[in-house]
Enzyme design. Structure first.
Site, mmCIF file in Angstrom:
data_model
loop_
_atom_site.group_PDB
_atom_site.id
_atom_site.type_symbol
_atom_site.label_atom_id
_atom_site.label_comp_id
_atom_site.label_asym_id
_atom_site.label_seq_id
_atom_site.Cartn_x
_atom_site.Cartn_y
_atom_site.Cartn_z
ATOM 1 N N PHE A 85 -2.778 -7.929 4.208
ATOM 2 C CA PHE A 85 -1.383 -7.576 4.466
ATOM 3 C C PHE A 85 -0.955 -6.295 3.754
ATOM 4 O O PHE A 85 0.177 -6.180 3.288
ATOM 5 C CB PHE A 85 -0.453 -8.739 4.084
ATOM 6 C CG PHE A 85 -1.030 -10.067 4.405
ATOM 7 C CD1 PHE A 85 -1.172 -10.484 5.716
ATOM 8 C CD2 PHE A 85 -1.520 -10.902 3.407
ATOM 9 C CE1 PHE A 85 -1.767 -11.694 6.027
ATOM 10 C CE2 PHE A 85 -2.115 -12.108 3.698
ATOM 11 C CZ PHE A 85 -2.233 -12.518 5.021
ATOM 12 N N CYS A 86 -1.883 -5.336 3.650
ATOM 13 C CA CYS A 86 -1.591 -4.056 2.996
ATOM 14 C C CYS A 86 -1.070 -4.261 1.577
ATOM 15 O O CYS A 86 -0.161 -3.563 1.125
ATOM 16 C CB CYS A 86 -0.570 -3.248 3.811
ATOM 17 S SG CYS A 86 -1.138 -2.812 5.462
ATOM 18 N N ASN A 87 -1.643 -5.237 0.886
ATOM 19 C CA ASN A 87 -1.229 -5.523 -0.493
ATOM 20 C C ASN A 87 -2.457 -5.969 -1.275
ATOM 21 O O ASN A 87 -2.654 -7.161 -1.545
ATOM 22 C CB ASN A 87 -0.151 -6.612 -0.508
ATOM 23 C CG ASN A 87 0.536 -6.736 -1.858
ATOM 24 O OD1 ASN A 87 -0.068 -6.462 -2.897
ATOM 25 N ND2 ASN A 87 1.784 -7.150 -1.853
ATOM 26 N N THR A 132 0.821 -1.214 0.000
ATOM 27 C CA THR A 132 0.000 0.000 0.000
ATOM 28 C C THR A 132 0.851 1.259 0.000
ATOM 29 O O THR A 132 0.519 2.255 -0.654
ATOM 30 C CB THR A 132 -0.918 0.010 1.240
ATOM 31 O OG1 THR A 132 -1.758 -1.139 1.213
ATOM 32 C CG2 THR A 132 -1.779 1.262 1.286
#
Length: 834
Positions: free
Chosen positions: A414-416, A143
């Site tokens: 996972f911020c992806n 992110t």
């Protein structure tokens, strides 16, 4: 084939030779990581763990040396300056770079380093006569990389997300361009290793993009710079900047060392540093400036130019000790890479081969390769578990069950988002619909319309051990694999053949022999159906619906106080969860962290206006139930379930009593009577205000005795699987669910379908079901932990780990204190509308 016989160190050694660091890893764990004894920590991609010697040596350093502000020039300041510069050199040395080639700019973390590049890069807007800059990034990016769009979108820059396939398909550009076009700056960003699944991307992309031999540089003229997001990669792998001379490399040190946190760096190639232009200048970044006119000259030194204000010099000094420990314990990053890859590969081999009794796979693993080599795969394993029908088991449920085994994993996206969409095959439209359904990043809504919103990730660090793998694999087999557990022998043989042909990490003596299946293979299913339960007691349905028990919990997470008749207040049962215990930092203590809280047995004496604190071996003390807000009661702020609440400190006597009993500094606080806390998660259509005490979700929690007895039967039938857990009687199970109200005379789980109910003359609204966690595994009489009843509840409910319902009161027209609940009152339920 016996799965457990594959979970042995002998089998592990046959598959992976590069384990440990040439010494006794058990001694290292005992000396450096005693605090994780009994815990299986598998979240190193989020942060790894620091060795205890780092803290000792760092504390000794600070206690013996005087470190001043490095912007001053006296002796203590020069010591700080010189030590910080030494650390800069060690950072560059760690990545095989020199101060002549790269500069180290300390930041608060990797995200801050990325933000620095985004705000300082010389973006050129697109005009009618001139092409502008491109910001391009691999869709499998964190992110914090994608977030650079927030800067570029307002500057007329073209955003160009690309896939791995597109990068590889680029052809070398042979065209010539004029000087103006060739000078247009573009930025290409990609991760050295995916933080989602551990996939490693070719470091050769750096030179390929810089030379315009790969897409998108091959198709767009200009000067292409490369930002290599190395945060995930360098946590367990070496990075040689001589081989991949990226222009900008952001990192976070806690991912490598565990300590210090809040410290990262941006490594900048000196030859390109001049293109970065700052708009803000803080203390220490200017060579000269005037306050009366727009005159500013930036510092010549690159690090000084971009480090606004005073750097966190004590944290930087801590890096010295972290470097020392890392190399002393492991010998270096190459050894760490081999060690962690061996653990990840072995776990992948067994998890990908584990099957249910009907031969359906237990796990869906999100990976492109098959863990052939550490050059293409990091020490991360990303997956979702599936039931025997191929349906995804929500990641929140997996996380909840893992906590019973003291296994720490990471769940979500996972911020992806890009990788999450790709591997889970979630379209952009589905992502938007998930948001409309209430799912946001970081929550526990793991399934929407039966489809996963995220996954489970385990990751290994340099202190991870074979036992970590073994405990995790046994946990999955025991909890989620339908018996008899089976192994896909064809897949195992295929992996053996592939690895032996492609990897020096494969041991030639590796053999897998077929053994007898689990003893449980011949056992029949132990599930208990509602019909079987109902038939066991033909008189059951003739019982009248009544309230059998009333419990209040004066101090949040402490023991129950059973009453026969009790008045109601605006927040529920009078004085229920009116107090809580906080640690020295003001954080609420719960039984999840401090199981001994259940041994504190508070009592409310209405007639004497006292709350009594009682526990075995302790003198009884009291605090007043009601008091005026005065000087003797200090106002303070605390948080409950994310809500900020205003509280009063109950004084030193209670604090001393609790601290002595719990063995740690803590205090007793109560909700300020002048403060109101409104219920957040009200049912749709209910616009009335519902006030809460220090409870988590709702005013009341109600459970059904018949539901308890059904789960108790389920536990009895499963007892052979968990001989370490004792059989629990009905009252023991009731106490673990920590309800306010216990009812009888209804069918098991009938309460799940009620919308309202009347107890005596008081009407209640059902506001939702209570999701359960590992706290129900704590015996309320002893404080010991067991896996039951959560295991049997999960098995019976097929992953829907809810038990009991939340209620809010709808009081009649009478003063709240005049409304009283009494044991023996009749229950009148109202079913939900179809």
């Amino acid at each position: 084939m016996d799965f457990l016989k594959l979970c042995t160190f002998e089998t592990f050694q046959q598959v992976c030779r590069d384990y440990g660091y040439g010494g006794d890893l058990e001694d290292v764990m005992e000396q450096e990581f005693r605090r994780i004894k009994g815990i299986t920590y598998l979240d190193h991609a989020a942060t790894t763990l620091y060795p205890e010697s780092v803290i000792r040596n760092y504390a000794n350093d600070l206690s013996k040396n005087l470190y001043g502000n490095p912007h001053s020039y006296h002796t203590s300041s020069r010591l700080t300056h010189d030590t910080v510069e030494t650390v800069r050199y060690r950072v560059l040395q760690h990545f095989n770079a020199s101060p002549e080639e790269y500069s180290v700019i300390f930041t608060s973390g990797c995200t801050a380093a990325l933000k620095l590049v985004a705000e300082s890069f010389p973006w050129r807007p697109q005009t009618e006569s001139e092409a502008g800059s491109y910001f391009s990034y691999l869709t499998d990016s964190h992110t914090s990389v994608v977030g650079i769009r927030g800067v570029t979108s307002g500057r007329g820059v073209v955003c160009l997300p690309v896939s791995l396939k597109e990068v590889r398909s680029g052809a070398k550009c042979e065209r010539q361009c004029d000087d103006a076009v060739c000078s247009t700056p573009h930025l290409f960003c990609y991760p050295a290793q995916s933080n989602f699944c551990g996939r490693k991307y070719p470091l050769s992309f750096v030179k390929g993009i810089q030379a315009r031999q790969l897409y998108p540089a091959s198709d767009h003229e200009g000067h292409w710079y490369v930002l290599l997001d190395a945060a995930s990669h360098v946590s367990s792998s070496p990075l040689n900047l001589q081989e991949c001379p990226a222009d900008f490399i952001p990192i976070s040190f806690y991912k490598i060392f565990g300590f210090p946190t809040g410290l990262g760096a941006l490594l900048v190639r000196n030859s390109v540093a001049g293109i970065l232009k700052k708009t803000y200048f803080g203390g220490g970044t200017a060579a000269a400036y005037l306050s009366g006119e727009d005159y500013y000259v930036y510092a010549t030194n690159i690090s000084d130019r971009f480090e606004d204000g005073t750097v966190p010099f004590l944290d930087i000094i801590a890096l010295n000790h972290s470097f020392d420990a890392l190399y002393r314990i492991t010998g270096g990053m190459l050894n760490i890479q081999q060690h962690t890859f061996a653990l990840a590969r072995y776990t992948y081999m067994l998890l990908s081969s584990l099957c249910h009794g009907n031969e359906q796979p237990v796990a869906q693993i999100y990976t492109e390769g098959q863990f052939e080599s550490p050059s293409t795969q990091g020490a991360i394993l990303n997956f979702n578990l599936m039931d025997s029908h191929g349906q995804i088991i929500g990641y929140s449920h997996v996380d909840r069950m893992a906590s019973l085994y003291n296994i720490h994993v990471r769940t979500g996206c996972f911020c992806n988002t890009g990788a999450c969409q790709f591997y889970l095959q979630i379209t952009s439209q589905q992502m938007k619909r998930n948001l409309q359904a209430g799912h946001v990043c970081g929550d526990n809504i793991d399934l929407v319309a039966g489809r996963p919103t995220g996954s489970v990730r385990i990751s290994f660090g340099y202190m991870s051990t074979f036992e970590d793998c073994q405990k995790f694999l046994k946990f999955v087999s025991e909890v989620f694999a339908e018996k008899p557990v089976k192994v896909d022998e064809v897949r195992l043989e295929k992996l053996k053949t592939t690895w032996s042909a492609t990897s020096e990490y494969f041991h030639p003596r590796f053999q897998i022999t077929v053994e007898e299946s689990f003893k449980e293979d011949k056992e029949k299913s132990t599930d208990v159906s509602l019909e079987e339960f109902g038939n066991s007691d033909p008189e059951f349905h003739e019982e009248s619906r009544t309230l059998t028990n009333i419990y209040i919990y004066p101090i949040k997470s402490c023991g129950a106080y059973e009453v026969q008749d009790w008045p109601l207040g605006e927040q529920g049962l009078l004085y229920d969860r009116g107090w809580m215990v906080v640690n020295r930092n003001g954080v609420c203590l719960s039984q999840k962290r401090e199981t001994r809280l259940c041994l504190i047995r508070p009592q409310v004496h209405l007639h004497s206006n006292k709350l009594l604190l009682q526990a075995s071996g302790m003198d009884t003390i009291s605090v007043p139930l009601e008091n005026n807000v005065n000087a003797s009661y200090r106002l303070c702020q605390s948080k409950v379930c994310g809500d900020r609440v205003e509280t009063l400190d109950c004084g030193d006597e209670a604090a001393s009593w609790l601290s002595d009993f719990l063995g740690q500094p803590c205090r007793l606080i109560k909700q300020n009577p002048n403060y109101t806390r409104d219920m957040k998660n009200r049912p749709s259509g209910d616009a009335t205000s519902t006030f809460l005490s220090l409870v988590n979700e709702a005013q009341y929690l109600m459970i059904n005795r018949a539901s308890v007895e059904l789960i108790q039967i389920q536990m009895s039938s499963r007892h052979g699987h968990f001989q370490s857990d004792p059989l629990l009687d009905t009252q023991n199970v009731i106490s673990r669910f920590r309800a306010n109200l216990v009812i009888s005379g209804v069918e098991p789980f009938e309460e799940d379908n009620w919308s309202h109910l009347i107890i005596g003359n008081i009407r209640f609204m059902v506001t939702g079901q209570c999701g359960r966690c590992q706290m129900v595994g704590i015996d309320q009489e002893s404080g010991t932990k067991t896996k039951e009843p959560l295991m049997s509840l999960s098995a019976y409910r097929h992953g829907k780990v809810t038990f009991g319902v939340y209620l809010t009161q709808q009081l009649p027209n009478c003063p709240p204190a005049a409304c009283v609940l009494s044991v023996g009152s009749f229950i009148q339920p109202v079913l939900q509308s179809p």
